[in-house]
Design a protein around this motif. Structure first.
Motif, PDB file in Angstrom:
ATOM      1  N   THR A   1       0.960  -1.033   0.052  1.00 54.34           N
ATOM      2  CA  THR A   1      -0.039   0.025   0.125  1.00 54.34           C
ATOM      3  C   THR A   1       0.749   1.283   0.034  1.00 54.34           C
ATOM      4  O   THR A   1       2.111   1.504   0.944  1.00 54.34           O
ATOM      5  CB  THR A   1      -0.906   0.024   1.360  1.00 54.34           C
ATOM      6  OG1 THR A   1      -1.696  -1.178   1.170  1.00 54.34           O
ATOM      7  CG2 THR A   1      -1.671   1.217   1.395  1.00 54.34           C
ATOM      8  N   VAL A   2       0.598   2.182  -0.844  1.00 54.88           N
ATOM      9  CA  VAL A   2       1.299   3.520  -0.949  1.00 54.88           C
ATOM     10  C   VAL A   2       0.273   4.567  -0.618  1.00 54.88           C
ATOM     11  O   VAL A   2      -0.745   4.889  -1.386  1.00 54.88           O
ATOM     12  CB  VAL A   2       2.191   3.771  -2.419  1.00 54.88           C
ATOM     13  CG1 VAL A   2       2.678   5.075  -2.439  1.00 54.88           C
ATOM     14  CG2 VAL A   2       2.916   2.360  -2.553  1.00 54.88           C
ATOM     15  N   GLU A   3       0.737   5.652   0.587  1.00 53.83           N
ATOM     16  CA  GLU A   3      -0.209   6.588   0.622  1.00 53.83           C
ATOM     17  C   GLU A   3       0.535   7.794   0.413  1.00 53.83           C
ATOM     18  O   GLU A   3       1.764   7.998   0.324  1.00 53.83           O
ATOM     19  CB  GLU A   3      -0.183   6.573   2.171  1.00 53.83           C
ATOM     20  CG  GLU A   3      -0.932   5.402   2.756  1.00 53.83           C
ATOM     21  CD  GLU A   3      -0.861   5.238   4.235  1.00 53.83           C
ATOM     22  OE1 GLU A   3      -1.839   4.565   4.858  1.00 53.83           O
ATOM     23  OE2 GLU A   3      -0.032   6.044   5.126  1.00 53.83           O
ATOM     24  N   TYR A   4      -0.244   8.848  -0.119  1.00 56.17           N
ATOM     25  CA  TYR A   4       0.239  10.277  -0.759  1.00 56.17           C
ATOM     26  C   TYR A   4      -0.908  11.053  -0.535  1.00 56.17           C
ATOM     27  O   TYR A   4      -2.020  10.833  -1.303  1.00 56.17           O
ATOM     28  CB  TYR A   4       0.628  10.125  -1.958  1.00 56.17           C
ATOM     29  CG  TYR A   4       0.990  11.438  -2.528  1.00 56.17           C
ATOM     30  CD1 TYR A   4       2.145  11.771  -2.284  1.00 56.17           C
ATOM     31  CD2 TYR A   4       0.380  11.883  -3.616  1.00 56.17           C
ATOM     32  CE1 TYR A   4       2.699  13.243  -2.648  1.00 56.17           C
ATOM     33  CE2 TYR A   4       0.776  13.316  -4.065  1.00 56.17           C
ATOM     34  CZ  TYR A   4       1.842  13.767  -3.654  1.00 56.17           C
ATOM     35  OH  TYR A   4       2.125  14.935  -4.089  1.00 56.17           O
ATOM     36  N   ALA A   5      -0.970  12.083   0.072  1.00 51.07           N
ATOM     37  CA  ALA A   5      -1.971  13.299  -0.135  1.00 51.07           C
ATOM     38  C   ALA A   5      -3.207  12.859   0.064  1.00 51.07           C
ATOM     39  O   ALA A   5      -4.262  13.086  -0.445  1.00 51.07           O
ATOM     40  CB  ALA A   5      -2.176  13.985  -1.385  1.00 51.07           C
TER      41      ALA A   5
ATOM     42  N   ARG B   1       7.062   3.796  -9.381  1.00 55.94           N
ATOM     43  CA  ARG B   1       6.552   4.017 -10.956  1.00 55.94           C
ATOM     44  C   ARG B   1       5.245   3.434 -10.997  1.00 55.94           C
ATOM     45  O   ARG B   1       4.548   4.168 -11.830  1.00 55.94           O
ATOM     46  CB  ARG B   1       7.812   2.981 -11.883  1.00 55.94           C
ATOM     47  CG  ARG B   1       8.843   3.708 -12.016  1.00 55.94           C
ATOM     48  CD  ARG B   1       9.541   2.984 -13.230  1.00 55.94           C
ATOM     49  NE  ARG B   1      11.197   3.385 -13.426  1.00 55.94           N
ATOM     50  CZ  ARG B   1      11.402   4.582 -13.907  1.00 55.94           C
ATOM     51  NH1 ARG B   1      10.255   5.330 -14.264  1.00 55.94           N
ATOM     52  NH2 ARG B   1      12.613   5.138 -13.991  1.00 55.94           N
ATOM     53  N   TRP B   2       4.853   2.466 -10.375  1.00 59.69           N
ATOM     54  CA  TRP B   2       3.596   2.125 -10.468  1.00 59.69           C
ATOM     55  C   TRP B   2       2.565   2.982  -9.838  1.00 59.69           C
ATOM     56  O   TRP B   2       1.601   3.388 -10.171  1.00 59.69           O
ATOM     57  CB  TRP B   2       3.381   0.623  -9.685  1.00 59.69           C
ATOM     58  CG  TRP B   2       1.926   0.389  -9.248  1.00 59.69           C
ATOM     59  CD1 TRP B   2       0.754   0.072  -9.884  1.00 59.69           C
ATOM     60  CD2 TRP B   2       1.620   0.284  -7.880  1.00 59.69           C
ATOM     61  NE1 TRP B   2      -0.201  -0.167  -9.078  1.00 59.69           N
ATOM     62  CE2 TRP B   2       0.097   0.430  -7.916  1.00 59.69           C
ATOM     63  CE3 TRP B   2       2.061   0.663  -6.574  1.00 59.69           C
ATOM     64  CZ2 TRP B   2      -0.658   0.041  -6.648  1.00 59.69           C
ATOM     65  CZ3 TRP B   2       1.586   0.615  -5.486  1.00 59.69           C
ATOM     66  CH2 TRP B   2       0.130   0.185  -5.652  1.00 59.69           C
ATOM     67  N   ALA B   3       3.018   3.419  -8.458  1.00 60.25           N
ATOM     68  CA  ALA B   3       1.965   4.400  -7.644  1.00 60.25           C
ATOM     69  C   ALA B   3       1.742   5.530  -8.044  1.00 60.25           C
ATOM     70  O   ALA B   3       0.648   6.110  -7.983  1.00 60.25           O
ATOM     71  CB  ALA B   3       2.635   4.289  -6.138  1.00 60.25           C
TER      72      ALA B   3
ATOM     73  N   GLU C   1      -3.424   5.523 -10.715  1.00 60.35           N
ATOM     74  CA  GLU C   1      -3.285   5.320  -9.431  1.00 60.35           C
ATOM     75  C   GLU C   1      -3.358   6.522  -8.470  1.00 60.35           C
ATOM     76  O   GLU C   1      -4.178   7.013  -8.255  1.00 60.35           O
ATOM     77  CB  GLU C   1      -1.942   4.398  -9.435  1.00 60.35           C
ATOM     78  CG  GLU C   1      -1.873   2.963 -10.070  1.00 60.35           C
ATOM     79  CD  GLU C   1      -2.770   2.129  -9.426  1.00 60.35           C
ATOM     80  OE1 GLU C   1      -3.387   2.231  -8.514  1.00 60.35           O
ATOM     81  OE2 GLU C   1      -3.141   1.277 -10.304  1.00 60.35           O
ATOM     82  N   LEU C   2      -2.071   6.911  -8.024  1.00 59.71           N
ATOM     83  CA  LEU C   2      -2.175   8.028  -7.306  1.00 59.71           C
ATOM     84  C   LEU C   2      -2.099   9.414  -8.051  1.00 59.71           C
ATOM     85  O   LEU C   2      -2.386  10.503  -7.538  1.00 59.71           O
ATOM     86  CB  LEU C   2      -0.873   8.302  -6.294  1.00 59.71           C
ATOM     87  CG  LEU C   2      -0.998   7.092  -5.218  1.00 59.71           C
ATOM     88  CD1 LEU C   2       0.040   6.928  -4.308  1.00 59.71           C
ATOM     89  CD2 LEU C   2      -2.162   7.396  -4.110  1.00 59.71           C
ATOM     90  N   ALA C   3      -1.645   9.238  -9.380  1.00 63.20           N
ATOM     91  CA  ALA C   3      -1.690  10.556 -10.268  1.00 63.20           C
ATOM     92  C   ALA C   3      -0.693  11.560  -9.903  1.00 63.20           C
ATOM     93  O   ALA C   3      -1.029  12.715  -9.790  1.00 63.20           O
ATOM     94  CB  ALA C   3      -3.094  11.181 -10.486  1.00 63.20           C
TER      95      ALA C   3
ATOM     96  N   GLN D   1       4.816   5.433   2.632  1.00 64.00           N
ATOM     97  CA  GLN D   1       4.391   6.746   2.422  1.00 64.00           C
ATOM     98  C   GLN D   1       5.421   7.426   1.258  1.00 64.00           C
ATOM     99  O   GLN D   1       6.492   7.171   1.334  1.00 64.00           O
ATOM    100  CB  GLN D   1       4.611   7.715   3.798  1.00 64.00           C
ATOM    101  CG  GLN D   1       3.512   7.217   4.840  1.00 64.00           C
ATOM    102  CD  GLN D   1       3.950   6.114   5.338  1.00 64.00           C
ATOM    103  OE1 GLN D   1       5.307   5.991   5.664  1.00 64.00           O
ATOM    104  NE2 GLN D   1       3.151   5.110   5.896  1.00 64.00           N
ATOM    105  N   LEU D   2       4.560   7.862   0.473  1.00 63.26           N
ATOM    106  CA  LEU D   2       5.376   8.436  -0.851  1.00 63.26           C
ATOM    107  C   LEU D   2       5.538   9.897  -0.568  1.00 63.26           C
ATOM    108  O   LEU D   2       4.468  10.666  -0.185  1.00 63.26           O
ATOM    109  CB  LEU D   2       4.431   8.278  -2.207  1.00 63.26           C
ATOM    110  CG  LEU D   2       4.950   8.931  -3.515  1.00 63.26           C
ATOM    111  CD1 LEU D   2       6.186   8.013  -3.992  1.00 63.26           C
ATOM    112  CD2 LEU D   2       3.848   9.067  -4.551  1.00 63.26           C
TER     113      LEU D   2
END
Length: 162
Positions: free
Chosen positions: A85-89, A108-110, A115-117, A153-154
């Motif tokens: 899981t990657v979290e951002y904003a 690259r995926w996230a 995805e997170l754009a 966390q990104l």
């Protein structure tokens, strides 16, 4: 049969640092897996991947032939995928990866539009696990400590002003 040995740089799931494994050049993937299992004392290591690989290497294939074709690290892992899981904003995305996936591949995926754009170059971003920044070339299996789920966390890299 030759007494010649080659040193293989192998990343082992659950270990932070890669290890050198001395092997015969004609050894198979299965034999290298056995050497790593013996050296670590771990019977749970059952799969060998190339770095960022999605499919385990064929057990009967000669390691020498694989390494001639590609200049990548070997990754020895337990069975199964890791849910990332990657979290951002205040948003998050999840999917599964093999333990051989690098942090760069996960970033690259996230950041993809579906995805997170995140509209930023991969080089400007990094993943944090708790308070620790995880280098882009680190394998997923090096930071999960055998767990099959992890949340990062990104964040943007801090750029020095000057």
């Amino acid at each position: 049969m030759s007494d010649e040995k080659i040193d293989l740089l192998v990343v082992v799931e659950g270990e932070k640092q890669p290890r050198l494994v001395a092997s015969r050049p004609e050894a198979t993937v299965k034999e290298v897996l056995g050497l790593v299992a013996e050296g670590t004392g771990r019977a749970d290591l059952v799969e060998v991947f190339l770095e960022d690989g999605d499919e385990p290497l064929i057990a009967e294939r000669a390691i020498r032939d694989i390494l001639k074709e590609l200049d990548k690290l070997l990754h020895v892992a337990t069975a199964g995928l890791v849910k990332v899981t990657v979290e951002y904003a205040q948003k998050s995305v999840s999917r599964t990866f093999r333990p051989s996936a690098t942090m760069e591949r996960i970033i690259r995926w996230a950041i993809q539009p579906n995805e997170l754009a995140v509209a930023a170059p991969v080089e400007d971003l990094q993943l944090k696990l708790g308070k620790d920044v995880v280098p882009a070339d680190t394998h997923l299996g090096q930071v999960t400590h055998g767990h099959k789920a992890v949340t990062f966390q990104l964040v943007f890299k801090v750029k020095p002003q000057g």
